[in-house]
Scaffold this motif. Structure first.
Motif, short mmCIF file in Angstrom:
data_model
loop_
_atom_site.label_atom_id
_atom_site.label_comp_id
_atom_site.label_asym_id
_atom_site.label_seq_id
_atom_site.Cartn_x
_atom_site.Cartn_y
_atom_site.Cartn_z
N ALA A 227 86.45 3.45 -50.67
CA ALA A 227 85.33 2.68 -50.13
C ALA A 227 85.22 2.80 -48.62
O ALA A 227 84.13 2.63 -48.07
N GLU A 228 86.32 3.08 -47.92
CA GLU A 228 86.23 3.26 -46.47
C GLU A 228 85.38 4.47 -46.09
O GLU A 228 84.83 4.54 -44.99
N LEU A 229 85.31 5.47 -46.97
CA LEU A 229 84.50 6.68 -46.81
C LEU A 229 84.98 7.58 -45.67
O LEU A 229 84.30 8.55 -45.32
N ALA A 230 86.12 7.29 -45.09
CA ALA A 230 86.58 8.07 -43.93
C ALA A 230 86.82 9.53 -44.26
O ALA A 230 86.69 10.40 -43.38
N GLU A 231 87.12 9.82 -45.53
CA GLU A 231 87.34 11.23 -45.89
C GLU A 231 86.07 12.06 -45.78
O GLU A 231 86.12 13.28 -45.79
N THR A 232 84.92 11.38 -45.64
CA THR A 232 83.64 12.09 -45.53
C THR A 232 83.14 12.20 -44.10
O THR A 232 82.19 12.95 -43.84
N PHE A 233 83.73 11.47 -43.15
CA PHE A 233 83.14 11.39 -41.82
C PHE A 233 83.10 12.75 -41.12
O PHE A 233 82.16 13.05 -40.38
N GLY A 234 84.12 13.56 -41.32
CA GLY A 234 84.11 14.88 -40.72
C GLY A 234 82.97 15.75 -41.21
O GLY A 234 82.48 16.62 -40.47
N GLU A 235 82.52 15.51 -42.44
CA GLU A 235 81.39 16.26 -42.98
C GLU A 235 80.11 15.95 -42.20
O GLU A 235 79.24 16.80 -42.06
N PHE A 236 79.98 14.73 -41.70
CA PHE A 236 78.79 14.37 -40.93
C PHE A 236 78.73 15.18 -39.64
O PHE A 236 77.67 15.66 -39.25
N ALA A 237 79.87 15.32 -38.98
CA ALA A 237 79.90 16.13 -37.76
C ALA A 237 79.54 17.58 -38.07
O ALA A 237 78.74 18.21 -37.37
N ARG A 238 80.13 18.11 -39.14
CA ARG A 238 79.86 19.51 -39.51
C ARG A 238 78.39 19.73 -39.81
O ARG A 238 77.76 20.68 -39.32
N GLU A 411 75.17 22.43 -49.10
CA GLU A 411 76.02 22.48 -47.91
C GLU A 411 75.72 21.34 -46.95
O GLU A 411 76.59 20.92 -46.18
N ARG A 412 74.48 20.83 -47.00
CA ARG A 412 74.09 19.77 -46.07
C ARG A 412 73.90 18.42 -46.76
O ARG A 412 73.27 17.52 -46.22
N ASP A 413 74.43 18.28 -47.94
CA ASP A 413 74.35 17.01 -48.66
C ASP A 413 75.38 16.03 -48.09
O ASP A 413 76.57 16.30 -48.11
N LEU A 414 74.90 14.89 -47.58
CA LEU A 414 75.81 13.87 -47.08
C LEU A 414 75.83 12.63 -47.98
O LEU A 414 76.64 11.74 -47.77
N GLY A 415 74.94 12.58 -48.98
CA GLY A 415 75.00 11.51 -49.95
C GLY A 415 76.25 11.65 -50.82
O GLY A 415 76.93 10.67 -51.14
N THR A 416 76.54 12.88 -51.20
CA THR A 416 77.79 13.23 -51.87
C THR A 416 78.35 14.45 -51.11
O THR A 416 78.04 15.58 -51.45
N PRO A 417 79.13 14.22 -50.07
CA PRO A 417 79.53 15.31 -49.17
C PRO A 417 80.30 16.43 -49.87
O PRO A 417 80.95 16.22 -50.90
N LEU A 418 80.23 17.59 -49.27
CA LEU A 418 80.83 18.79 -49.85
C LEU A 418 82.33 18.63 -50.07
O LEU A 418 82.89 19.22 -51.01
N VAL A 419 83.00 17.85 -49.26
CA VAL A 419 84.44 17.64 -49.44
C VAL A 419 84.73 17.09 -50.83
O VAL A 419 85.77 17.39 -51.42
N TRP A 420 83.83 16.29 -51.38
CA TRP A 420 84.03 15.76 -52.73
C TRP A 420 83.91 16.86 -53.78
O TRP A 420 84.69 16.90 -54.73
#
Length: 461
Positions: A227-238, A411-420
């Motif tokens: 729920a913290e979503l921190a694993e996705t934050f780097g995707e926003f920068a990318r 590649e640019r999906d941030l609703g469900t980031p690529l890391v997932w």
């Protein structure tokens, strides 16, 4: 999602047996499970759905109680009603309906319409019979990251009462299995988008011998979601930086660094910016409208464009419960997601302390370009912190051994980031991951013809 409650073993091998379908396209009304009924199929009465067949599946709200009230789930069948193959198409969020979206969704499946009958349903708590919480719906609309008020969350919980414990993914998975039996389908393909990928994986894990093909579009992993979503934050920068490399796009600076600068000056803005950039990835993955320009100006002290963009997001986010039920968002996610405080029946008074402790363990590098306020105060975390405790259920050890899986991701999906998607791909050895450059969310419906061709070839082999 609930990593601390269940462990999922994900391995894959291609299933070689053919799909088998028994019975005709319009079955007589019947009982297909304990407390479950099926009307059969007939021509849909809604004018916009007149070319399809419709039916209704009746299920128990509480499957453990034969006296429990029932729910009627609308079902739609498209494609070739007499085909030997069947595909269950699952929409997302949770909160989206099924049949009412058919005209838009089914255009993606022209390549299989003669070989498959395609099935959609309103998952419990959605569509015409959506869980409706007016205050929460008014505050959050169609947004899944909007921060709600405590009053709206508590009012929703009070409206739903004890029934809210029966809207977990486990309940939906059981509904899908009842639908398979009602349609007299031996084995079928399952195709999910966004949250639909999560329910699709859970169904395949629970009933893997019934699944021939698994298509996961814009993937939510069954594990490694927090729920913290921190694993996705780097995707926003990318992604923000990648948008600025688009031909003809001249960003005035580094949008990720600009976002971080804005939050240094106004840390509390983090959850709003997380929502804003996510919504831009849904609406305009090629350009993100003028988000980089707005962030650059705000970093320099001029918030005019940023305010305009936030207002645009507010307008874009409005939606009634029948299109996107916030009641089911709360009921399902607060049961399913991995929270720092534990399960849905955890003591409410200890949640804030445990959430603070979990966020304090995150390093600045893990949080960048966002901040601790974003991890601690995003809409999912806040909503479920306020959600009153409710009886939780164990999810037993599951396996996806033998499932033939295709993963699609923009590649640019941030609703469900690529890391997932990469995480899910690693967890399903033998699966195929197709990453679409510059692609956004829900590739089959909104993506290029090459994506649809890939799905067609996968489903027909």
């Amino acid at each position: 999602m609930r990593r601390h409650r269940h462990s999922v073993l994900l391995t894959a091998a291609t299933l070689t047996a053919a799909l088998l379908l028994g019975g005709s396209s319009a079955q007589a009304s019947s009982t297909v499970g304990t407390g479950t009924g099926w009307t059969g199929l007939s021509q849909c009465v809604q004018p916009e759905l007149a070319t399809y067949l419709c039916g209704e599946l009746t299920v128990r709200l509480d499957r453990s109680d034969p006296r429990s009230k029932t729910l009627d789930l609308p079902v739609l069948v498209a494609g070739n009603p007499e085909a030997d193959r069947t595909m269950l198409m699952l929409t997302g969020d949770p909160g989206q309906p099924g049949p009412s979206l058919a005209p838009r969704v089914l255009q993606a499946f022209e390549g299989i319409k003669n070989d498959y009958r395609i099935v959609m349903l309103d998952q419990r708590g959605t569509g015409a019979n959506a869980l409706n919480c007016p205050e929460l719906q008014n505050e959050r609309g169609g947004a899944d990251l909007r921060v709600p008020s405590r009053a709206a969350v508590l009012a929703c919980a009070a409206t739903l009462g004890a029934d809210r414990e029966h809207y977990a993914t486990t309940d939906s998975v059981a509904d899908y299995e009842d639908l398979r039996r009602a349609l007299k389908v031996d084995r079928w393909a399952v195709n999910g988008v966004s949250y639909g990928t999560y329910t699709a994986q859970r169904y395949a894990a629970a009933h893997r011998s019934r699944v021939t093909h698994l298509v996961l579009d814009s993937v939510v992993p069954v594990d490694s979601f927090h729920a913290e979503l921190a694993e996705t934050f780097g995707e926003f920068a990318r992604v923000l930086r990648d948008v600025c490399t688009t031909p003809g796009r001249n960003c005035p600076g580094d949008p990720a660094a600009d976002l971080a600068s804005v939050l240094q000056r106004d840390p509390a803005l983090g959850p709003r910016l997380l929502e804003m950039v996510t919504m831009m990835s849904y609406a305009d993955p090629a350009r993100f409208l003028f988000a980089p320009e707005a962030l650059h100006a705000a970093a320099a002290g001029d918030n005019t464009r940023l305010r305009d963009l936030l207002a645009l997001v507010d307008r874009f986010s409005q939606a009634p419960a029948s299109q996107y039920s916030q009641g089911i968002q709360a009921s399902t996610l607060c049961l399913d997601v991995d929270f720092p405080w534990g399960g849905a029946q955890s003591a409410e008074q200890s949640r804030a302390r445990k959430a603070d402790k979990a966020v304090n363990r995150l390093t600045p590098a893990q949080l960048w370009p966002f901040n601790a306020a974003t991890a601690r105060g995003n809409g999912l975390m806040v909503m479920c912190e306020y959600w009153p405790k409710v009886k939780d259920r164990e999810v037993h050890r599951l396996s996806l051994v033998g499932v033939n899986a295709l993963l699609l991701h923009g590649e640019r999906d941030l609703g469900t980031p690529l890391v997932w998607a990469r995480e899910a791909h690693r967890d399903i050895p033998g699966s195929q991951l197709v990453v679409v450059p510059d692609g956004g969310h829900s590739l089959q419906v909104g993506g290029a013809g090459t994506v649809r061709q890939t799905v067609t070839e996968f489903l027909l082999r």
